[in-house]
Enzyme design. Structure first.
Site, mmCIF file in Angstrom:
data_model
loop_
_atom_site.group_PDB
_atom_site.id
_atom_site.type_symbol
_atom_site.label_atom_id
_atom_site.label_comp_id
_atom_site.label_asym_id
_atom_site.label_seq_id
_atom_site.Cartn_x
_atom_site.Cartn_y
_atom_site.Cartn_z
ATOM 1 N N CYS A 159 37.218 -47.402 1.467
ATOM 2 C CA CYS A 159 38.561 -47.169 0.942
ATOM 3 C C CYS A 159 38.804 -45.664 0.949
ATOM 4 C CB CYS A 159 38.664 -47.737 -0.474
ATOM 5 S SG CYS A 159 40.306 -47.675 -1.191
ATOM 6 N N CYS A 353 50.607 -48.954 4.294
ATOM 7 C CA CYS A 353 50.093 -48.023 3.293
ATOM 8 C C CYS A 353 51.084 -46.905 3.035
ATOM 9 C CB CYS A 353 48.765 -47.428 3.767
ATOM 10 S SG CYS A 353 48.033 -46.268 2.592
#
Length: 427
Positions: A159, A353
């Protein structure tokens, strides 16, 4: 009647509950079991860590929300998963039987794999609201005595977006406090290049993020492996393409936030056929475990292989859009099984995102998330910062009212609309 149990109530577990409720028959029962009775919007944690948000502003009390939707709720941690017996052992000594289980626990944070890493060591974290609050207190103390900052993601991390976000959010806040000139900043990452993101880049994320780093006077180290962390000092090995150690550096810091590697939670690890050696749940194209056919999984706890070999291990992120598509497919597949049919639905595994940089940001859409892609787009600008704020408000409102509407898909379509408008306006 079928007993459906969802294990975990983070992003994947909560929206799984809402969508599963829509697919059930009237006689079926749905129960969510989790260790935390309150949901916190994890994408806001970087803001919490610089005191731009409070815990209360990003939390949702799950019990009343679930009650309104007719969803049973047990805020008790699971101590053991027993898929051969179709039941869960809970830490209070009780058991929970199921006909269908959806594992949506998220990961365990593997700080212990590197000496000195994490909130119990010498670096901060933004992975959990408790960590973010502690980071905020440490940051306030740091600002009274500014020193170098090190931010990034260690080997095995999957991540990377929040590390970039927090780097630029720190830069923005330091400039606002007029002490940025006293704080050298270094970004340290396991990625083979800036903007890899565990996805081999999306659009021009490499070029955009390198340019932002230069513009904001942030040095970077890629192909980096954190050997250990001491108080005020991080020992980092730079790894060559052949896997050998190219060099070792000791980087001083007064404040650091390093994202850890993830692994499956303890009650899942070691169950043959259910999880891989790292403890992530094995699933087929229908989000169904190949061995235990009544077990499904969604979210960060799902096993996904990396996009390709890298000198330092990099995992694949499970973004919100990807998780939402897993959830929708799983809910519809269990709905089919409840009605005597075989599952046919598959998640799209696309990515969208919005990475906030404090006063600007970067956005990307990858369809599918794993290359090669049909859509491979990225963009940057101040509009991303505004979009992230709107995203937070909208999503928390959705969670509080128990809505199953597909938000991430809507956000992706909106950003692609922006991309088309830009293309038209520039010819």
């Amino acid at each position: 009647m079928a007993e459906i149990v969802i294990m975990g109530a983070g992003l994947g577990g909560v929206i799984m509950a809402y969508e599963m409720k829509d697919q059930m028959r009237p006689e079926d029962k749905l129960t969510v079991v989790t260790k935390d009775p309150v949901y916190h919007f994890v994408p806001s944690n970087p803001w919490v860590a610089v005191n731009w948000r409070t815990r209360e502003s990003i939390e949702v009390d799950l019990a009343p929300t679930f009650a309104r939707r007719g969803i049973a709720f047990k805020a008790v941690p699971v101590s053991k998963v027993m898929p051969d017996e179709n039941r869960l052992q809970l830490e209070d000594g009780s058991t929970l039987r199921y006909d269908y289980l959806v594992i949506a626990t998220g990961p365990e944070l593997a700080f212990d794999e590197i000496e000195g890493l994490g909130p119990n060591g010498f670096t901060n974290s933004i992975c959990h609201i408790d960590h973010a609050e502690k980071a905020a207190a440490n940051f306030e103390a740091f600002c009274a005595n500014p020193k170098p900052i090190v931010v990034g993601a260690v080997q095995g991390a999957s991540c990377f977006g929040p590390a970039y976000e927090f780097t630029f959010i720190l830069d923005t806040e330091l400039r606002r406090r007029k002490i940025r000139d006293r704080v050298p900043m270094t970004f340290v990452t396991a990625e083979p290049y800036v903007g890899h993101l565990g996805l081999d880049g999306v659009g021009d994320t490499k070029g955009i993020l390198e340019s932002e780093m230069r513009e904001h006077h942030i040095k970077w180290m890629t192909n980096s492996r954190v050997k250990r962390v001491d108080d005020g000092k991080m020992t980092i090995e730079e790894i060559a393409e052949d896997g050998s150690v190219k060099g070792t550096s000791e980087i001083p810091f007064g404040f650091s936030m390093m994202l850890p590697a993830f692994r499956g939670i303890a009650p899942l690890r070691g169950i043959d056929g259910l999880v891989n050696p790292r403890g992530f749940v094995l699933v087929d194209k229908h989000q169904r475990n190949p061995k235990f056919k009544n077990v499904f999984s969604v979210g960060v706890c799902v096993a996904i292989p990396p996009v390709g070999p890298t000198p330092v291990p990099c995992g694949v992120p499970k973004t919100g859009f990807m998780i939402e598509s897993m959830v929708t497919a799983t809910a519809m597949n269990i709905g089919q099984l409840l009605r005597g049919k075989e599952p046919t639905h598959q998640g799209t595994w696309n990515a969208v995102c919005l990475a906030d940089f404090g006063d600007s940001g970067i956005a990307f859409v990858a369809q599918p998330q794993i290359p090669p892609r049909n859509i491979n787009w990225s963009s940057s600008g101040k509009w991303v910062h505004a979009a992230k704020i709107g995203f937070e408000k909208y999503f928390l409102r959705k969670m509080r009212k128990g809505s199953s509407e597909p938000f991430y898909e809507t956000a992706a379509l909106g950003m692609l609309g922006i991309a088309k408008l830009k293309k038209v306006s520039t010819g």
